[in-house]
Design a protein around this motif. Structure first.
Motif, PDB file in Angstrom:
ATOM      1  N   PHE A 172       0.829  -1.212   0.000  1.00  0.00           N
ATOM      2  CA  PHE A 172       0.000   0.000   0.000  1.00  0.00           C
ATOM      3  C   PHE A 172       0.864   1.263   0.000  1.00  0.00           C
ATOM      4  CE2 PHE A 172      -1.952   3.349   2.674  1.00  0.00           C
ATOM      5  CZ  PHE A 172      -2.988   3.724   1.826  1.00  0.00           C
ATOM      6  N   SER A 173       1.863   1.301   0.854  1.00  0.00           N
ATOM      7  CA  SER A 173       2.689   2.494   0.986  1.00  0.00           C
ATOM      8  C   SER A 173       3.631   2.708  -0.182  1.00  0.00           C
ATOM      9  CB  SER A 173       3.504   2.434   2.284  1.00  0.00           C
ATOM     10  OG  SER A 173       2.644   2.462   3.404  1.00  0.00           O
ATOM     11  N   SER A 174       3.781   1.703  -1.047  1.00  0.00           N
ATOM     12  CA  SER A 174       4.659   1.855  -2.205  1.00  0.00           C
ATOM     13  C   SER A 174       3.903   2.393  -3.421  1.00  0.00           C
ATOM     14  CB  SER A 174       5.311   0.508  -2.546  1.00  0.00           C
ATOM     15  OG  SER A 174       4.322  -0.431  -2.972  1.00  0.00           O
ATOM     16  N   GLN A 175       2.610   2.527  -3.298  1.00  0.00           N
ATOM     17  CA  GLN A 175       1.813   3.042  -4.406  1.00  0.00           C
ATOM     18  C   GLN A 175       1.966   4.561  -4.542  1.00  0.00           C
ATOM     19  OE1 GLN A 175      -2.041   1.640  -3.056  1.00  0.00           O
ATOM     20  NE2 GLN A 175      -2.053   0.037  -4.616  1.00  0.00           N
ATOM     21  N   ASP A 176       1.524   5.088  -5.688  1.00  0.00           N
ATOM     22  CA  ASP A 176       1.493   6.542  -5.860  1.00  0.00           C
ATOM     23  C   ASP A 176       0.623   7.158  -4.778  1.00  0.00           C
ATOM     24  OD1 ASP A 176       3.057   6.358  -8.090  1.00  0.00           O
ATOM     25  OD2 ASP A 176       1.355   6.352  -9.497  1.00  0.00           O
ATOM     26  N   VAL A 177       1.029   8.345  -4.325  1.00  0.00           N
ATOM     27  CA  VAL A 177       0.320   8.964  -3.212  1.00  0.00           C
ATOM     28  C   VAL A 177      -1.145   9.237  -3.555  1.00  0.00           C
ATOM     29  CG1 VAL A 177       0.925  11.340  -3.836  1.00  0.00           C
ATOM     30  CG2 VAL A 177       0.480  10.768  -1.444  1.00  0.00           C
ATOM     31  N   GLU A 178      -1.421   9.569  -4.829  1.00  0.00           N
ATOM     32  CA  GLU A 178      -2.808   9.814  -5.227  1.00  0.00           C
ATOM     33  C   GLU A 178      -3.647   8.550  -5.067  1.00  0.00           C
ATOM     34  OE1 GLU A 178      -0.222  10.543  -7.057  1.00  0.00           O
ATOM     35  OE2 GLU A 178      -0.212  12.737  -7.271  1.00  0.00           O
ATOM     36  N   LYS A 179      -3.040   7.387  -5.410  1.00  0.00           N
ATOM     37  CA  LYS A 179      -3.771   6.128  -5.270  1.00  0.00           C
ATOM     38  C   LYS A 179      -3.962   5.779  -3.805  1.00  0.00           C
ATOM     39  CE  LYS A 179      -4.128   1.516  -7.283  1.00  0.00           C
ATOM     40  NZ  LYS A 179      -3.565   0.552  -8.254  1.00  0.00           N
ATOM     41  N   GLN A 180      -2.956   6.095  -2.994  1.00  0.00           N
ATOM     42  CA  GLN A 180      -3.096   5.863  -1.550  1.00  0.00           C
ATOM     43  C   GLN A 180      -4.253   6.704  -0.996  1.00  0.00           C
ATOM     44  OE1 GLN A 180       0.551   5.978   0.858  1.00  0.00           O
ATOM     45  NE2 GLN A 180       1.733   5.891  -1.054  1.00  0.00           N
ATOM     46  N   ALA A 181      -4.308   7.956  -1.433  1.00  0.00           N
ATOM     47  CA  ALA A 181      -5.378   8.840  -0.961  1.00  0.00           C
ATOM     48  C   ALA A 181      -6.736   8.312  -1.376  1.00  0.00           C
ATOM     49  CB  ALA A 181      -5.168  10.254  -1.510  1.00  0.00           C
ATOM     50  N   SER A 182      -6.819   7.810  -2.598  1.00  0.00           N
ATOM     51  CA  SER A 182      -8.075   7.249  -3.082  1.00  0.00           C
ATOM     52  C   SER A 182      -8.497   6.058  -2.237  1.00  0.00           C
ATOM     53  CB  SER A 182      -7.929   6.842  -4.552  1.00  0.00           C
ATOM     54  OG  SER A 182      -9.118   6.255  -5.029  1.00  0.00           O
ATOM     55  N   THR A 183      -7.508   5.243  -1.839  1.00  0.00           N
ATOM     56  CA  THR A 183      -7.806   4.069  -1.005  1.00  0.00           C
ATOM     57  C   THR A 183      -8.338   4.500   0.354  1.00  0.00           C
ATOM     58  OG1 THR A 183      -6.064   2.798  -2.119  1.00  0.00           O
ATOM     59  CG2 THR A 183      -6.821   1.995   0.026  1.00  0.00           C
ATOM     60  N   VAL A 184      -7.696   5.519   0.935  1.00  0.00           N
ATOM     61  CA  VAL A 184      -8.152   6.012   2.241  1.00  0.00           C
ATOM     62  C   VAL A 184      -9.593   6.495   2.145  1.00  0.00           C
ATOM     63  CG1 VAL A 184      -7.850   7.821   3.971  1.00  0.00           C
ATOM     64  CG2 VAL A 184      -5.855   6.634   3.055  1.00  0.00           C
ATOM     65  N   GLU A 185      -9.890   7.231   1.101  1.00  0.00           N
ATOM     66  CA  GLU A 185     -11.242   7.762   0.933  1.00  0.00           C
ATOM     67  C   GLU A 185     -12.266   6.665   0.693  1.00  0.00           C
ATOM     68  OE1 GLU A 185     -10.682  10.476  -2.258  1.00  0.00           O
ATOM     69  OE2 GLU A 185      -9.734  12.024  -1.017  1.00  0.00           O
ATOM     70  N   ASN A 186     -11.835   5.535   0.114  1.00  0.00           N
ATOM     71  CA  ASN A 186     -12.749   4.403  -0.092  1.00  0.00           C
ATOM     72  C   ASN A 186     -13.114   3.725   1.217  1.00  0.00           C
ATOM     73  OD1 ASN A 186     -12.939   4.700  -2.861  1.00  0.00           O
ATOM     74  ND2 ASN A 186     -11.189   3.354  -3.293  1.00  0.00           N
ATOM     75  N   PHE A 187     -12.168   3.715   2.166  1.00  0.00           N
ATOM     76  CA  PHE A 187     -12.396   2.995   3.425  1.00  0.00           C
ATOM     77  C   PHE A 187     -12.944   3.882   4.545  1.00  0.00           C
ATOM     78  CE2 PHE A 187      -9.565  -0.096   1.422  1.00  0.00           C
ATOM     79  CZ  PHE A 187     -10.178  -1.294   1.777  1.00  0.00           C
ATOM     80  N   ILE A 188     -12.614   5.172   4.512  1.00  0.00           N
ATOM     81  CA  ILE A 188     -13.035   6.074   5.591  1.00  0.00           C
ATOM     82  C   ILE A 188     -13.873   7.214   5.008  1.00  0.00           C
ATOM     83  CG2 ILE A 188     -12.269   7.723   7.345  1.00  0.00           C
ATOM     84  CD1 ILE A 188      -9.836   6.065   7.829  1.00  0.00           C
ATOM     85  N   ASP A 189     -15.026   7.429   5.576  1.00  0.00           N
ATOM     86  CA  ASP A 189     -15.867   8.564   5.197  1.00  0.00           C
ATOM     87  C   ASP A 189     -15.356   9.785   5.970  1.00  0.00           C
ATOM     88  OD1 ASP A 189     -17.762  10.466   4.676  1.00  0.00           O
ATOM     89  OD2 ASP A 189     -19.483   9.153   5.009  1.00  0.00           O
ATOM     90  N   LEU A 190     -14.508  10.559   5.339  1.00  0.00           N
ATOM     91  CA  LEU A 190     -13.849  11.668   6.022  1.00  0.00           C
ATOM     92  C   LEU A 190     -14.838  12.676   6.609  1.00  0.00           C
ATOM     93  CD1 LEU A 190     -10.973  12.328   3.450  1.00  0.00           C
ATOM     94  CD2 LEU A 190     -10.845  11.033   5.583  1.00  0.00           C
ATOM     95  N   GLU A 191     -15.960  12.852   5.955  1.00  0.00           N
ATOM     96  CA  GLU A 191     -16.933  13.839   6.414  1.00  0.00           C
ATOM     97  C   GLU A 191     -17.646  13.405   7.693  1.00  0.00           C
ATOM     98  OE1 GLU A 191     -19.542  15.457   3.491  1.00  0.00           O
ATOM     99  OE2 GLU A 191     -18.075  15.289   1.879  1.00  0.00           O
ATOM    100  N   GLN A 192     -17.483  12.134   8.072  1.00  0.00           N
ATOM    101  CA  GLN A 192     -18.129  11.652   9.297  1.00  0.00           C
ATOM    102  C   GLN A 192     -17.180  11.627  10.495  1.00  0.00           C
ATOM    103  OE1 GLN A 192     -21.120   8.554   9.506  1.00  0.00           O
ATOM    104  NE2 GLN A 192     -20.797   8.121   7.323  1.00  0.00           N
ATOM    105  N   LEU A 193     -15.954  12.088  10.294  1.00  0.00           N
ATOM    106  CA  LEU A 193     -14.968  11.972  11.369  1.00  0.00           C
ATOM    107  C   LEU A 193     -15.235  12.905  12.547  1.00  0.00           C
ATOM    108  CD1 LEU A 193     -11.631  11.428   9.428  1.00  0.00           C
ATOM    109  CD2 LEU A 193     -12.967   9.767  10.727  1.00  0.00           C
TER     110      LEU A 193
END
Length: 719
Positions: free
Chosen positions: A646-667
């Motif tokens: 996961f950490s070896s991926q492009d940062v944009e792809k990492q960000a996309s993964t985070v957004e897929n798993f965590i609903d940032l607006e609900q934090l």
């Protein structure tokens, strides 16, 4: 969580350090004093997660001295927002001392403008009273014996009722004007003779018929309006026009016309002539074409029928009816322009000069001194054409400038209205008390920081936080609309907070209470008005008071940010020096939380990460906040079983993964955050062979569910 934090707070070392901080932070006045006191400085640094930088005093001094309102300041230029947050917790730049807040200025100027209508009403009231009574006056004693009638008569001729004895006035009114030795004819001023001629009293004070004819009453009315008016009101306009129409056409020479102060003023106003132009020059402008041409103004020649020598041709009048009508229109336009300018110039002059006032002497400086010292060459007005700012202030509160000397005014403005024995309170006059309240002068005559229900810096902090809350995750037009709406609410909040002096006032304004709660990420619908009142009426020093027993210590921090005393009144007692009471409480709470995380982390790193995520979650606004924080990234990797790939991926792809798993607006939703923490602890405990989750014990009180069960629940929730 409260239990755990209370346990930490009661640890001997923590309790001693906290007590030292609370007792001494209010004594600090400079950045050097702060950073040189290791116990204070290290406590605050740890509270804001900057413990590792405690050694860097010079660096932190630059942080603390930064202007947080400047986006390019040192603290704001750093990518790590903890430094700006740390600087915001203190106030080394100091609050802004000012002669008036914007609300104080607006209130005073509104009262100033209202005074004009009040003056018209007062003048008309006296006119109505006089005209209702004068018909029944049958002797001079009746007239003199009525204070209102006597004052009306004297003021109509510009005479001071305070210094005119009744006996002298009686002698004037009963004078035989045909006798050159009578009191009226021997008086030093023609006003006394004119006054006597306005009445029909016999030498014994009796009346044959009526004390005044209708024409005399009307003339007196016009004179009263003229002398009682301090502002070019509509009432004064009508009186001036009536006086002009009654007297101008009957003059026989230009010199005769300009010798009448009121007729001369009418001409100057109508033609926009300078106040300083000589009367003889005005007479020449009316009659002498050569003079008018040289002067550069031949307009007056068309409105008057004077010959070159300034006389009127036999059988004609100074003005024809058409000229009178045409000139009346010209006068009305010019008068109304002057009327508006009189107000606008006074308001503009006040707003400009009050902003530069640093002490009472500045406030009492004349316009001439101001223009000279500031070299205000761009101002077209001569200083005597603009109302002095103290005149504006006195008028706003119904005070005649002749009532009070400059030395007395200094003593009044330097008074403390809260001190029963202060000079202003000995006057027993509410007008002067209100005048003092309109300014922020101390006993030395210097301006000071206005006492507000929240300090200026705290207000700005809440405004900034409100904007952040309302614009989170928005882009494009949605962001623009939200920013505009937020700016409108901020303007209301800042303005109204300058007017609040009691808790009841604040709680009664739902718009204000909602703003404060939302700025701190709290849904106003989740708090009842009664609960909010209980919070503000709580004793912050009592750990068992209502607000201190709530699970969210943000409420206590909100209450502490207000300068209310125990009775719910505005008070200077809660106000701190370089840190407000609310800031101190917030620092202590952060310190306790940091200490708890450290202690739990020593026994179980998973607990520390869980606590850290729970604390940081509300401030996360993008996936990059997680990716850029090693601790948050580790939490995410564990909670969602991310592989090393996961950490070896492009940062944009990492960000996309985070957004897929965590609903940032609900934090900002505690229940959603708790769900993520449960997931993390279940997976962390499984990976590390732990059967009892200490993290959940602290965060949620759950300690009877096995990690295997929680893992199963987490896996099901993820499907």
């Amino acid at each position: 969580m409260n239990t755990s934090l209370n346990r930490v707070a009661n640890e001997s070392t923590v309790a001693r350090d906290t007590a030292y901080y609370e007792e001494n932070i209010g004594k600090v006045t400079t950045v050097d004093e702060f950073v040189d006191d290791y116990r204070l400085f290290s406590y605050a640094m740890k509270a804001y997660g900057l413990e590792d930088m405690t050694y860097a005093k010079a660096f932190m001094k630059k942080i603390l001295e930064s202007d947080l309102t400047d986006d390019s300041s040192f603290a704001n230029s750093l990518t790590d927002t903890r430094y700006a947050e740390f600087a915001a917790a203190f106030n080394f730049s100091g609050e802004t001392a000012k002669a008036q807040t914007s609300v104080q200025t607006d209130t005073l100027l509104a009262a100033y403008e209202d005074s004009f209508a009040a003056e018209e009403d007062a003048i008309q009231t006296e006119i109505d009273y006089y005209e209702s009574k004068i018909g029944s006056i049958t002797s001079v004693d009746q007239l003199i014996g009525n204070d209102r009638l006597r004052s009306y008569v004297l003021e109509s001729f510009g005479l001071d009722a305070t210094y005119t004895s009744k006996s002298y006035l009686k002698q004037v009114l009963t004078s035989d004007l045909s006798d050159t030795n009578s009191v009226a004819n021997q008086a030093s001023s023609d006003a006394w003779r004119e006054l006597a001629a306005s009445f029909n009293f016999n030498t014994d004070g009796s009346v044959n018929g009526s004390a005044q004819t209708s024409d005399q009453i009307e003339d007196l009315r016009l004179d009263y309006i003229y002398n009682a008016s301090t502002y070019p009101s509509d009432l004064l306009y009508e009186a001036n026009q009536a006086y002009w129409e009654k007297n101008a056409a009957s003059v026989t020479t230009a010199t005769e016309l300009v010798s009448d102060e009121r007729l001369l003023s009418y001409v100057k106003t109508a033609f926009g002539l300078r106040d300083t132009i000589m009367a003889s020059s005005v007479a020449s402008l009316m009659s002498n074409e050569s003079f008018a041409s040289v002067y550069g103004n031949t307009e007056l020649l068309d409105y008057f029928n004077f010959e070159t020598d300034g006389t009127v041709t036999s059988g004609e009048s100074a003005l024809s009816s058409d000229q009178i009508t045409s000139l009346a229109s010209k006068y009305k336009t010019a008068f109304q322009e002057d009327q508006q300018a009189a107000v606008d110039d006074a308001l503009s002059n006040f707003e400009t000069r009050i902003a530069a006032v640093t002490n009472i002497d500045d406030f009492l400086t004349t316009n001439s001194d101001y223009y000279e010292s500031d070299d205000n060459t761009d101002n077209d007005d001569t200083y005597d054409e603009v109302t002095e700012i103290w005149d504006v202030a006195l008028r706003a509160y119904g005070i005649d400038p002749d009532e009070v000397s400059m030395s007395e005014l200094r003593k009044i403005l330097a008074s403390d209205v809260d001190d029963e024995d202060s000079y202003v309170n000995t006057l027993d006059d509410e007008r002067y008390v209100n005048l003092v309240k309109a300014f922020n002068f101390n006993s030395e005559g210097e301006i000071e920081v206005p006492l507000l229900v929240q300090s200026e810096n705290v207000i700005n902090d809440y405004a900034s936080a409100y904007t952040d809350q309302k614009t989170r995750f928005l882009e494009g037009t949605e962001l623009d609309d939200a920013q505009e709406a937020a700016d409108e609410e901020i303007e209301y909040y800042k303005t109204q907070m300058e007017t609040i002096t009691t808790l009841d006032q604040f709680l009664a304004d739902e718009r204000l209470t909602s703003f404060v709660l939302e700025a701190k990420g709290i849904d106003p619908e989740s708090v009842t008005s009664e609960e909010l009142r209980q919070m503000f009426e709580s004793d912050l020093t009592d750990s068992k008071s209502y607000v201190n027993t709530l699970s969210d210590n943000t409420f206590a921090e909100i209450v502490a940010s207000f300068n209310f005393d125990s009775e719910g009144n505005l008070s200077s007692d809660p106000v701190g020096t370089i840190q407000q009471r609310g800031g101190t409480l917030e620092t202590v709470n952060k310190y306790l939380r940091q200490t708890l995380e450290e202690e739990q982390g020593d026994a179980n790193e998973g607990v520390r990460l869980a606590l850290y995520f729970q604390r940081m979650a509300p401030s996360i606004t993008s996936a990059y906040d997680i990716l850029g924080d090693d601790a948050l990234l580790e939490f995410f990797n564990t909670a969602f079983s991310m592989s090393d790939y996961f950490s070896s991926q492009d940062v944009e792809k990492q960000a996309s993964t985070v957004e897929n798993f965590i609903d940032l607006e609900q934090l900002q939703d505690p229940e959603y955050v708790e769900k993520l923490v449960k997931r993390y602890t279940a997976l962390y405990d499984t990976e590390n062979g732990t059967t009892d989750s200490a993290a959940l014990s602290i965060l949620t009180g759950v300690n009877s569910i096995s990690a295997d069960t929680l893992l199963a629940v987490a896996q099901l929730s993820a499907k």
